[in-house]
Design a protein around this motif. Structure first.
Motif, PDB file in Angstrom:
ATOM      1  N   LEU A 102     -18.387  18.199 -13.500  1.00 52.33           N
ATOM      2  CA  LEU A 102     -19.258  17.114 -13.929  1.00 52.33           C
ATOM      3  C   LEU A 102     -18.542  16.244 -14.956  1.00 52.33           C
ATOM      4  O   LEU A 102     -18.054  16.744 -15.966  1.00 52.33           O
ATOM      5  CB  LEU A 102     -20.546  17.684 -14.534  1.00 52.33           C
ATOM      6  N   ASP A 103     -18.477  14.962 -14.673  1.00 55.87           N
ATOM      7  CA  ASP A 103     -17.861  14.011 -15.593  1.00 55.87           C
ATOM      8  C   ASP A 103     -18.725  13.838 -16.835  1.00 55.87           C
ATOM      9  O   ASP A 103     -19.902  14.228 -16.847  1.00 55.87           O
ATOM     10  CB  ASP A 103     -17.681  12.654 -14.900  1.00 55.87           C
ATOM     11  N   ASN A 104     -18.164  13.230 -17.857  1.00 57.22           N
ATOM     12  CA  ASN A 104     -18.916  12.941 -19.067  1.00 57.22           C
ATOM     13  C   ASN A 104     -20.143  12.095 -18.712  1.00 57.22           C
ATOM     14  O   ASN A 104     -20.024  11.089 -18.011  1.00 57.22           O
ATOM     15  CB  ASN A 104     -18.030  12.197 -20.072  1.00 57.22           C
ATOM     16  N   GLY A 105     -21.322  12.509 -19.144  1.00 60.79           N
ATOM     17  CA  GLY A 105     -22.557  11.791 -18.835  1.00 60.79           C
ATOM     18  C   GLY A 105     -23.217  12.204 -17.536  1.00 60.79           C
ATOM     19  O   GLY A 105     -24.356  11.819 -17.263  1.00 60.79           O
ATOM     20  N   ALA A 106     -22.558  13.009 -16.702  1.00 59.77           N
ATOM     21  CA  ALA A 106     -23.146  13.481 -15.437  1.00 59.77           C
ATOM     22  C   ALA A 106     -23.958  14.748 -15.698  1.00 59.77           C
ATOM     23  O   ALA A 106     -23.791  15.420 -16.714  1.00 59.77           O
ATOM     24  CB  ALA A 106     -22.048  13.755 -14.409  1.00 59.77           C
ATOM     25  N   ALA A 107     -24.827  15.079 -14.755  1.00 60.59           N
ATOM     26  CA  ALA A 107     -25.635  16.294 -14.859  1.00 60.59           C
ATOM     27  C   ALA A 107     -25.806  16.896 -13.475  1.00 60.59           C
ATOM     28  O   ALA A 107     -25.944  16.179 -12.485  1.00 60.59           O
ATOM     29  CB  ALA A 107     -26.995  15.994 -15.476  1.00 60.59           C
ATOM     30  N   GLY A 108     -25.784  18.214 -13.412  1.00 57.52           N
ATOM     31  CA  GLY A 108     -26.014  18.935 -12.168  1.00 57.52           C
ATOM     32  C   GLY A 108     -27.145  19.921 -12.365  1.00 57.52           C
ATOM     33  O   GLY A 108     -27.248  20.569 -13.406  1.00 57.52           O
ATOM     34  N   ARG A 109     -28.022  20.034 -11.371  1.00 64.12           N
ATOM     35  CA  ARG A 109     -29.207  20.896 -11.486  1.00 64.12           C
ATOM     36  C   ARG A 109     -29.322  21.809 -10.276  1.00 64.12           C
ATOM     37  O   ARG A 109     -29.196  21.360  -9.143  1.00 64.12           O
ATOM     38  CB  ARG A 109     -30.452  20.024 -11.591  1.00 64.12           C
TER      39      ARG A 109
END
Length: 193
Positions: A102-109
């Motif tokens: 995940l890049d800076n500012g990205a989110a995974g759920r």
């Protein structure tokens, strides 16, 4: 449609007294059959259901369950569990494993629900990972109270997994584990009816 045979056992340690030996309970033999596999995270022939060596769990392995930034993938498995007369089981914990970049500012759920047909959810996982992140991840969902499959009736076990990624397309979340790509493990408890 895929099928697999799963063994599960309940080992009850019996310490016979010097005067009388008690008979050992028979281990239940279980048949596991995947009735339906639906979703963008599990295209045809990309998931496998197997037992684990100690016969107290089974696992589902995914090989193409990956979501990239701005998208989601999901998979719903319907599993028919055949158990011998006089026995029932409960799924007391579900473990999901995967990898996230995940890049800076990205989110995974990761969102997981598991239940028996006709019953409310027995287990649920809902966890978000925020970037920057580049590592393996794991969720452990333990039941607060055991829900056993009905004795003498047929109730399918349902697993519904969803991965969502918000952020650039270079970010991703996968549902798999490094060890033989075992993605989701169901831990079982057995009891006699």
């Amino acid at each position: 449609m895929m099928a697999a045979v799963v063994g599960a056992s309940l080992i009850v340690p019996l310490i016979p007294s010097a005067a009388q030996a008690r008979p050992r309970l028979m281990d239940p033999a279980v048949t596991l059959r995947v009735v339906a596999v639906n979703g963008s995270g599990c295209p045809a022939n990309s998931s496998v259901t197997t037992d684990v060596p100690d016969k107290t769990a089974f696992s589902v392995s995914f090989s193409q369950f990956k979501a990239t930034g701005g998208s989601y993938k999901n998979c719903t498995l319907t599993i028919s569990v055949g158990i011998p007369a006089g026995w029932t089981y409960s799924v007391y914990e579900v473990v999901n494993r995967g990898y996230g970049v995940l890049d800076n500012g990205a989110a995974g759920r990761i969102l997981m629900n598991s239940w028996f047909t006709g019953f409310p959810w027995t287990l649920r996982a809902d966890k978000t990972f925020n970037g920057p992140y580049d590592d393996f991840w794991q969720t452990d969902s333990a039941a607060s109270a055991l829900t056993f499959a009905p004795c003498g009736a047929s109730a399918n076990l349902i697993l519904n997994d969803t991965l969502r990624v918000a952020g650039p397309a270079t970010s991703s979340m996968e549902l798999f584990a490094q060890d033989a790509r075992v993605s989701t493990t169901f831990l079982l408890k057995w009891k006699q009816c």
